[in-house]
Scaffold this active site. Structure first.
Site, PDB file in Angstrom:
ATOM      1  N   LYS A 266      49.533  48.117  94.194  1.00  0.00           N
ATOM      2  CA  LYS A 266      48.721  46.990  93.730  1.00  0.00           C
ATOM      3  C   LYS A 266      49.571  46.100  92.828  1.00  0.00           C
ATOM      4  CE  LYS A 266      44.210  49.315  93.649  1.00  0.00           C
ATOM      5  NZ  LYS A 266      43.513  48.433  94.592  1.00  0.00           N
ATOM      6  N   ARG A 340      38.494  56.266 101.108  1.00  0.00           N
ATOM      7  CA  ARG A 340      37.877  56.796 102.329  1.00  0.00           C
ATOM      8  C   ARG A 340      38.589  58.045 102.814  1.00  0.00           C
ATOM      9  NH1 ARG A 340      38.909  51.008 105.042  1.00  0.00           N
ATOM     10  NH2 ARG A 340      38.753  50.511 102.815  1.00  0.00           N
TER      11      ARG A 340
HETATM   12  N1  BES Z   1      39.651  51.304  94.350  1.00  0.00           N
HETATM   13  C1  BES Z   1      39.883  50.219  95.222  1.00  0.00           C
HETATM   14  C2  BES Z   1      38.683  49.283  95.327  1.00  0.00           C
HETATM   15  C3  BES Z   1      38.370  48.483  94.090  1.00  0.00           C
HETATM   16  C4  BES Z   1      39.047  47.315  93.823  1.00  0.00           C
HETATM   17  C5  BES Z   1      37.374  48.902  93.238  1.00  0.00           C
HETATM   18  C6  BES Z   1      38.733  46.588  92.695  1.00  0.00           C
HETATM   19  C7  BES Z   1      37.052  48.161  92.118  1.00  0.00           C
HETATM   20  C8  BES Z   1      37.740  47.003  91.843  1.00  0.00           C
HETATM   21  C9  BES Z   1      40.204  50.736  96.607  1.00  0.00           C
HETATM   22  O1  BES Z   1      40.880  51.935  96.656  1.00  0.00           O
HETATM   23  C10 BES Z   1      41.071  49.717  97.250  1.00  0.00           C
HETATM   24  O2  BES Z   1      42.173  49.536  96.809  1.00  0.00           O
HETATM   25  N2  BES Z   1      40.556  49.067  98.289  1.00  0.00           N
HETATM   26  C11 BES Z   1      41.258  48.064  98.963  1.00  0.00           C
HETATM   27  C12 BES Z   1      41.026  48.275 100.438  1.00  0.00           C
HETATM   28  C13 BES Z   1      41.944  47.470 101.312  1.00  0.00           C
HETATM   29  C14 BES Z   1      43.359  47.957 101.179  1.00  0.00           C
HETATM   30  C15 BES Z   1      41.464  47.620 102.727  1.00  0.00           C
HETATM   31  C16 BES Z   1      40.727  46.716  98.511  1.00  0.00           C
HETATM   32  O3  BES Z   1      39.533  46.613  98.242  1.00  0.00           O
HETATM   33  O4  BES Z   1      41.517  45.793  98.392  1.00  0.00           O
HETATM   34 MN    MN Z   2      42.983  51.701  96.546  1.00  0.00          MN
END
Ligand code: BES
Ligand code: MN
Ligand code: ZN
Length: 489
Positions: A266, A340
């Protein structure tokens, strides 16, 4: 903070809090005050345009024979909000927590609502929660002064307090787990904080890496392999039916104790928020605490998949293929879509072990959920309309609101992999729905399942009547209400 009950306002309380509905005449709230005090309240209310709006406050200082007493009239709104008395109590606490007052008395006998004083005290407790253990240099004036709460109510109401107290303990546990930093709440740290639930009668079981390897949880373990922190599967079971309800209702929580994204790292700004990526697991733990604490007459199991998602020389790579416990293979195209991967093995294991008829998972699963719903509602995806209705009703009733989201074949197609059974990400569009479709592929035939994407609701950047900025404890009141209304018949 101790909460006691009294049949009249304790003389030694330093502040007296009285609710007033919007537009109601002031003397409904002030009729037990001295004529002088009531008159002063009236003038103060006029001068500050106080009309009883939810959470608004007018206060005076009254000279009594026991000394100066602060009298706080707090607006309880117009009754269109099921949480209004909680919020009124919380608003009073927000105002008084660090005010110098030490003992608060809530007198809501004029409200007419059941358990009105208790509801205010429950809201006040929620609003008082904070984590101060890391502040070694906080100025005295910023420290909480309120030490105790008295509720003026009859014995019947006092007898029902245990229920609110248990619910508050659950909310506090969830907030603590979410707020503590990830160097403390790693998988093992999370487990340690939940162990004391055994004192409430919760049976605790913990699976370690070797046991999960033996079981073939390749997806969960693939996420964990970039971290030196060992993953854990935490299982908490409460049976308040004495064995009468054979199969438990199952709650499954995403417990990514920190989500860096892994190799699909990230961006730096905002990454610190990802300590709350275990908010689903925290809600499950908090709910188990509440249910056991109030001895709910239901059989419930809470399962938390606890891992840390880190980059590292042993981390999984985009394009790795892992084999899940169900046997289905997953092409990991983005290591940041890790929730997931954790949940699919935790959910499969839960179904194998406990054969639940109903399974609800909670997860801070997608940023897309926040784009869709903001911070007001969690998203509810379900293969069963009846279950979705029960959850939505529990959401409205408890204050932890949900909004129904769709599932369907055309969405499911988007996660077919060219090389394995499933890929762990779809296209950009409908990101929350494809994440739910991924999970649905791990739900067995006949199981009523719901997935709650709570990415937007576990953490708030600003304070409200029921929480300071930070962890909300979202999900605890929801799951408690869901069990109370549907499984304790
Ligand atoms: N934990 C995150 C989702 C999230 C993001 C929760 C911001 C709360 C605030 C999750 O693991 C994630 O990174 N999801 C990605 C999925 C994508 C790579 C398909 C996302 O939401 O960008
Ligand atoms: Mn994630
Ligand atoms: Zn995540």
């Amino acid at each position: 903070m101790p909460v006691t009950f009294a049949s009249s306002v304790p003389e030694d309380s330093s502040a007296l809090i009285l609710p007033l509905g919007k537009g109601k005449p002031l003397d409904t709230a002030t009729k037990e005050l001295s004529a002088d005090a009531a008159n002063l309240v009236k003038r103060a209310a006029e001068a500050s345009r106080f009309e009883g709006d939810l959470g608004s406050i007018v206060e005076i200082f009254d000279e009594t024979k026991h000394g100066t007493r602060r009298i706080v009239i707090v607006g309880a709104g117009n009754g269109d909000d099921t949480e209004s008395l909680q919020k009124a109590g919380g608003a009073a606490m927000a105002k008084l927590l660090t005010s110098g007052e030490t003992a608060l008395a809530f007198d809501a006998r004029t409200s007419g609502e059941k358990d009105a004083g208790s509801r205010m005290a429950f809201g006040a407790l929620q609003r008082s929660w904070r984590l101060d253990s890391y502040r070694t240099k906080a100025p005295a004036k910023t420290k909480p002064t309120v030490e105790e709460i008295a509720v003026v109510a009859n014995d019947a109401e006092a007898k029902r307090w245990d229920h609110f107290q248990a619910l508050y303990a659950g909310i506090a546990l969830a907030r603590e787990l979410v707020t503590e930093p990830p160097n403390i709440i790693h998988p093992q740290g999370f487990v340690e904080r939940c162990r004391p639930l055994s004192e409430l009668g919760v049976e605790i079981e913990v699976l370690d890496r070797d046991e999960m390897t033996e079981l073939g949880m390749g997806a969960l373990l693939g996420v964990a392999q970039g971290s030196i922190r060992e993953p854990k599967l935490l299982v908490m079971r409460w049976d308040g039916t004495g064995g009468a309800q054979k199969n438990p209702v199952a709650f499954v929580g995403k417990g990514v104790t920190f989500d860096t994204g892994g190799i699909s790292l990230k961006p730096g700004p905002g990454m610190e928020d990802m300590k709350f990526d275990m908010g689903g697991a925290a809600a499950v733990a908090g709910a188990m605490c509440a249910l056991a604490g109030r001895k709910a007459k239901a059989h419930v199991v809470g399962v938390c998949g606890l891992v840390e998602n880190m980059p590292g020389s042993n981390a999984q790579r985009p394009s790795d293929i892992v084999t899940t416990m169900s046997g289905q293979t997953v092409e990991v195209l983005n290591t940041d879509a890790e929730g997931r991967l954790v949940l699919c093995d935790a959910m499969h294991w839960t179904q194998e072990k406990y054969s639940p008829e109903v399974m609800v998972d909670l997860a801070t699963l997608t940023g897309a959920m926040i784009i869709a719903l903001g911070h007001e509602h969690g998203g509810c995806f379900s293969n069963d309309d009846g279950l979705a209705d029960q959850l939505l009703a529990a959401g409205t009733g408890s204050g932890d609101k949900l909004w129904r989201m769709p599932l369907g074949k055309p969405y499911d197609k988007l996660i077919d992999s060219p090389i394995a059974d499933i890929k762990n990400v779809g296209p950009r569009e409908a990101g929350s729905i494809t994440a739910a479709q991924f999970l649905q592929r791990f739900v067995k035939d006949g199981v009523k399942w719901a997935h709650l994407d709570i990415a937007g609701t576990v953490w708030m950047k600003s304070a409200s009547n029921l929480w300071d900025k930070g962890a909300t404890g979202y999900g605890v009141r929801l799951l408690d209400r869901f069990i109370a209304d549907n499984f304790e018949g």
